[in-house]
Design an enzyme around this catalytic site. Structure first.
Site, PDB file in Angstrom:
ATOM      1  N   HIS A   1       4.014  -6.213  40.614  1.00 13.84           N
ATOM      2  CA  HIS A   1       3.018  -6.399  41.667  1.00 13.84           C
ATOM      3  C   HIS A   1       3.200  -7.801  42.238  1.00 13.84           C
ATOM      4  O   HIS A   1       4.132  -8.524  41.851  1.00 13.84           O
ATOM      5  CB  HIS A   1       1.613  -6.173  41.101  1.00 13.84           C
ATOM      6  CG  HIS A   1       1.342  -6.931  39.836  1.00 13.84           C
ATOM      7  ND1 HIS A   1       1.286  -8.315  39.796  1.00 13.84           N
ATOM      8  CD2 HIS A   1       1.144  -6.512  38.561  1.00 13.84           C
ATOM      9  CE1 HIS A   1       1.050  -8.705  38.565  1.00 13.84           C
ATOM     10  NE2 HIS A   1       0.966  -7.633  37.791  1.00 13.84           N
TER      11      HIS A   1
ATOM     12  N   GLN B   1       4.693  -6.290  20.853  1.00  8.83           N
ATOM     13  CA  GLN B   1       3.529  -7.085  21.244  1.00  8.83           C
ATOM     14  C   GLN B   1       2.311  -6.216  21.539  1.00  8.83           C
ATOM     15  O   GLN B   1       1.264  -6.716  21.913  1.00  8.83           O
ATOM     16  CB  GLN B   1       3.853  -7.991  22.434  1.00  8.83           C
ATOM     17  CG  GLN B   1       4.056  -7.284  23.750  1.00  8.83           C
ATOM     18  CD  GLN B   1       4.574  -8.236  24.813  1.00  8.83           C
ATOM     19  OE1 GLN B   1       5.699  -8.724  24.764  1.00  8.83           O
ATOM     20  NE2 GLN B   1       3.729  -8.545  25.795  1.00  8.83           N
TER      21      GLN B   1
ATOM     22  N   MET C   1      -4.292  -9.668  39.600  1.00 11.69           N
ATOM     23  CA  MET C   1      -3.353  -8.546  39.605  1.00 11.69           C
ATOM     24  C   MET C   1      -2.806  -8.323  38.203  1.00 11.69           C
ATOM     25  O   MET C   1      -2.534  -9.285  37.473  1.00 11.69           O
ATOM     26  CB  MET C   1      -2.224  -8.824  40.577  1.00 11.69           C
ATOM     27  CG  MET C   1      -2.740  -8.829  41.987  1.00 11.69           C
ATOM     28  SD  MET C   1      -1.434  -8.482  43.142  1.00 11.69           S
ATOM     29  CE  MET C   1      -2.375  -8.618  44.657  1.00 11.69           C
TER      30      MET C   1
ATOM     31  N   GLN D   1      -0.421 -17.389  26.694  1.00 14.64           N
ATOM     32  CA  GLN D   1       1.019 -17.128  26.568  1.00 14.64           C
ATOM     33  C   GLN D   1       1.832 -18.351  27.014  1.00 14.64           C
ATOM     34  O   GLN D   1       2.811 -18.734  26.363  1.00 14.64           O
ATOM     35  CB  GLN D   1       1.386 -15.907  27.410  1.00 14.64           C
ATOM     36  CG  GLN D   1       2.860 -15.597  27.443  1.00 14.64           C
ATOM     37  CD  GLN D   1       3.132 -14.233  28.036  1.00 14.64           C
ATOM     38  OE1 GLN D   1       3.113 -13.233  27.343  1.00 14.64           O
ATOM     39  NE2 GLN D   1       3.385 -14.182  29.325  1.00 14.64           N
TER      40      GLN D   1
ATOM     41  N   HIS E   1       3.871 -10.758  39.822  1.00 16.88           N
ATOM     42  CA  HIS E   1       5.273 -10.909  39.394  1.00 16.88           C
ATOM     43  C   HIS E   1       6.116 -11.505  40.524  1.00 16.88           C
ATOM     44  O   HIS E   1       6.987 -12.343  40.294  1.00 16.88           O
ATOM     45  CB  HIS E   1       5.872  -9.551  39.023  1.00 16.88           C
ATOM     46  CG  HIS E   1       5.209  -8.882  37.856  1.00 16.88           C
ATOM     47  ND1 HIS E   1       4.468  -7.746  37.988  1.00 16.88           N
ATOM     48  CD2 HIS E   1       5.201  -9.184  36.532  1.00 16.88           C
ATOM     49  CE1 HIS E   1       4.023  -7.358  36.797  1.00 16.88           C
ATOM     50  NE2 HIS E   1       4.459  -8.215  35.888  1.00 16.88           N
TER      51      HIS E   1
ATOM     52  N   MET F   1       7.382  -6.959  32.116  1.00 16.06           N
ATOM     53  CA  MET F   1       7.339  -5.624  31.517  1.00 16.06           C
ATOM     54  C   MET F   1       7.335  -4.558  32.616  1.00 16.06           C
ATOM     55  O   MET F   1       6.991  -3.397  32.359  1.00 16.06           O
ATOM     56  CB  MET F   1       6.110  -5.493  30.619  1.00 16.06           C
ATOM     57  CG  MET F   1       6.137  -6.512  29.470  1.00 16.06           C
ATOM     58  SD  MET F   1       5.169  -6.030  28.048  1.00 16.06           S
ATOM     59  CE  MET F   1       3.552  -5.920  28.763  1.00 16.06           C
TER      60      MET F   1
ATOM     61  N   ARG G   1      -1.922  -3.205  34.483  1.00 17.71           N
ATOM     62  CA  ARG G   1      -2.896  -2.268  33.909  1.00 17.71           C
ATOM     63  C   ARG G   1      -3.987  -1.871  34.900  1.00 17.71           C
ATOM     64  O   ARG G   1      -4.721  -0.921  34.640  1.00 17.71           O
ATOM     65  CB  ARG G   1      -3.537  -2.867  32.656  1.00 17.71           C
ATOM     66  CG  ARG G   1      -2.560  -3.001  31.486  1.00 17.71           C
ATOM     67  CD  ARG G   1      -3.282  -3.464  30.234  1.00 17.71           C
ATOM     68  NE  ARG G   1      -2.402  -3.484  29.074  1.00 17.71           N
ATOM     69  CZ  ARG G   1      -1.638  -4.516  28.722  1.00 17.71           C
ATOM     70  NH1 ARG G   1      -1.629  -5.605  29.457  1.00 17.71           N
ATOM     71  NH2 ARG G   1      -0.873  -4.456  27.649  1.00 17.71           N
TER      72      ARG G   1
ATOM     73  N   LYS H   1      -2.059 -16.416  34.671  1.00 16.23           N
ATOM     74  CA  LYS H   1      -2.951 -15.303  34.306  1.00 16.23           C
ATOM     75  C   LYS H   1      -2.955 -15.109  32.784  1.00 16.23           C
ATOM     76  O   LYS H   1      -3.967 -14.789  32.188  1.00 16.23           O
ATOM     77  CB  LYS H   1      -2.454 -14.047  35.012  1.00 16.23           C
ATOM     78  CG  LYS H   1      -2.686 -12.763  34.292  1.00 16.23           C
ATOM     79  CD  LYS H   1      -3.655 -11.902  35.006  1.00 16.23           C
ATOM     80  CE  LYS H   1      -4.077 -10.678  34.257  1.00 16.23           C
ATOM     81  NZ  LYS H   1      -3.104 -10.070  33.412  1.00 16.23           N
TER      82      LYS H   1
HETATM   83  P1  AMP Z   1       3.928  -8.827  32.344  1.00 11.60           P
HETATM   84  O1  AMP Z   1       4.827  -7.897  33.099  1.00 11.60           O
HETATM   85  O2  AMP Z   1       2.477  -8.443  32.390  1.00 11.60           O
HETATM   86  O3  AMP Z   1       4.436  -9.156  30.971  1.00 11.60           O
HETATM   87  O4  AMP Z   1       3.983 -10.203  33.140  1.00 11.60           O
HETATM   88  C1  AMP Z   1       5.208 -10.845  33.391  1.00 11.60           C
HETATM   89  C2  AMP Z   1       4.923 -12.215  33.929  1.00 11.60           C
HETATM   90  O5  AMP Z   1       4.165 -12.115  35.139  1.00 11.60           O
HETATM   91  C3  AMP Z   1       4.085 -13.068  32.971  1.00 11.60           C
HETATM   92  O6  AMP Z   1       4.560 -14.400  32.993  1.00 11.60           O
HETATM   93  C4  AMP Z   1       2.697 -12.960  33.556  1.00 11.60           C
HETATM   94  O7  AMP Z   1       1.865 -14.058  33.242  1.00 11.60           O
HETATM   95  C5  AMP Z   1       3.011 -12.924  35.044  1.00 11.60           C
HETATM   96  N1  AMP Z   1       1.884 -12.344  35.776  1.00 11.60           N
HETATM   97  C6  AMP Z   1       1.273 -11.146  35.540  1.00 11.60           C
HETATM   98  N2  AMP Z   1       0.234 -10.970  36.384  1.00 11.60           N
HETATM   99  C7  AMP Z   1       0.169 -12.069  37.158  1.00 11.60           C
HETATM  100  C8  AMP Z   1      -0.699 -12.511  38.232  1.00 11.60           C
HETATM  101  N3  AMP Z   1      -1.698 -11.758  38.660  1.00 11.60           N
HETATM  102  N4  AMP Z   1      -0.454 -13.712  38.795  1.00 11.60           N
HETATM  103  C9  AMP Z   1       0.579 -14.495  38.358  1.00 11.60           C
HETATM  104  N5  AMP Z   1       1.418 -14.141  37.371  1.00 11.60           N
HETATM  105  C10 AMP Z   1       1.223 -12.952  36.772  1.00 11.60           C
END
Ligand code: AMP
Length: 278
Positions: free
Chosen positions: A31, A58, A181, A150, A34, A27, A184, A146
């Site tokens: 960081h 979501q 990380m 999911q 990702h 999304m 948010r 994390k």
């Molecule tokens: P998001 O952008 O929050 O939807 O996350 C995209 C992907 O990055 C998802 O598969 C998350 O689980 C993964 N992700 C987010 N934060 C972390 C983190 N701190 N460590 C590892 N993977 C992460």
């Protein structure tokens, strides 16, 4: 790096590329968490595709959706630097055309924990992930631990719908003080950011007790609650010690268990988890 806004464009860009094709769905507000996914995909796949899409279905909370960070130009720079081949940045109309109604229902596993506190969350997640899988047709897709629930929900969807895609779970990347990380984290005030260190401390307390031989799940939940109670800015949504395969709450630990929590600091809701006895 080819940046595509439409399904037609990205299908064209991926037509005939070298395989395996790895996908990283995000999304945005990228960081190091990702990047761990992107780097793993880059190391293991001939072609890497990423998506940046803040999926409105979501989000239960309109404010959370409105305040979700969207630093698009920075994100594209980061992905380019990491050697991503193709990025899809779709509009809402591209993902949810007028009259869209083909929802994916994740079932019971999507109704616990996050699903219970964010009704409809995993319906939105599964629907967008399946659509992005159908658009990109990857061989592998990388997800972060994390978001442990999911990973389970997606793995089950892939299994039940016989999708020919390997789901690869990547360890959680943390700040130096242990905070997982998250896009948010940037919404936290300085005080809230300091207070948020309690999350990893609380999970570690449960982890250490289990490692020392504690098998009573309620004792572990209590240890997490009492650590969180040390931090007045923390408001608990849930604390769970569950079976890592079906997320049912445990009475006694007989093998690995998933310790997870969701806690609010002001307007910002954070989640984290650790595997106990893993
Ligand atoms: P998001 O952008 O929050 O939807 O996350 C995209 C992907 O990055 C998802 O598969 C998350 O689980 C993964 N992700 C987010 N934060 C972390 C983190 N701190 N460590 C590892 N993977 C992460």
């Amino acid at each position: 790096m080819k940046v595509c806004a439409t399904i037609a464009e990205v299908r064209d860009a991926l037509h005939g590329v070298e395989r395996p094709l790895g996908a990283v769905l995000t999304m945005g507000a990228l960081h190091q968490g990702h990047l761990a996914l992107v780097r793993r995909a880059r190391a293991e796949c001939k072609t890497v595709a990423a998506t940046i899409y803040v999926n409105p279905t979501q989000f239960g909370d309109a404010r959370d959706l409105d305040t979700y960070p969207r630093p698009m130009q920075d994100d594209l720079r980061v992905l380019r630097r990491e050697g991503v081949d193709v990025v899809l940045v779709p509009s809402d109309a591209e993902i949810y055309p007028e009259g869209f109604s083909a929802w994916i229902e994740p079932g019971e596993i999507g109704e616990r924990l996050e699903g219970e506190h964010r009704p409809g969350h995993f319906r939105g997640v599964c629907t967008v992930v399946l659509k992005l899988f159908n658009i990109l047709a990857p061989d592998r897709s990388y997800f972060g631990r994390k978001d442990a629930q999911q990973v389970l929900v997606i793995r089950r969807m892939v299994d039940h719908l016989a999708l020919p895609i390997d789901i690869i779970a990547v360890p959680t990347v943390r700040e130096r003080d242990g905070l997982a990380m998250s896009s948010r984290n940037g919404n936290l005030t300085t005080q809230e950011r300091r207070a948020a260190r309690v999350l990893h401390r609380a999970l570690t307390a449960a982890h250490d007790l289990a490692a020392e031989g504690e098998r009573n799940a309620q004792t572990l939940r209590t240890a997490i609650h009492s650590t969180l109670a040390e931090e007045p800015l923390a408001t608990i949504d849930y604390v769970s010690i569950a079976n890592p395969d079906d997320l049912k709450e445990l009475t006694t630990l007989e093998g690995p268990a998933l310790a997870s929590l969701a806690v609010r600091f002001g307007q910002t809701r954070l989640i984290d988890n650790l595997t106990l006895l893993g």
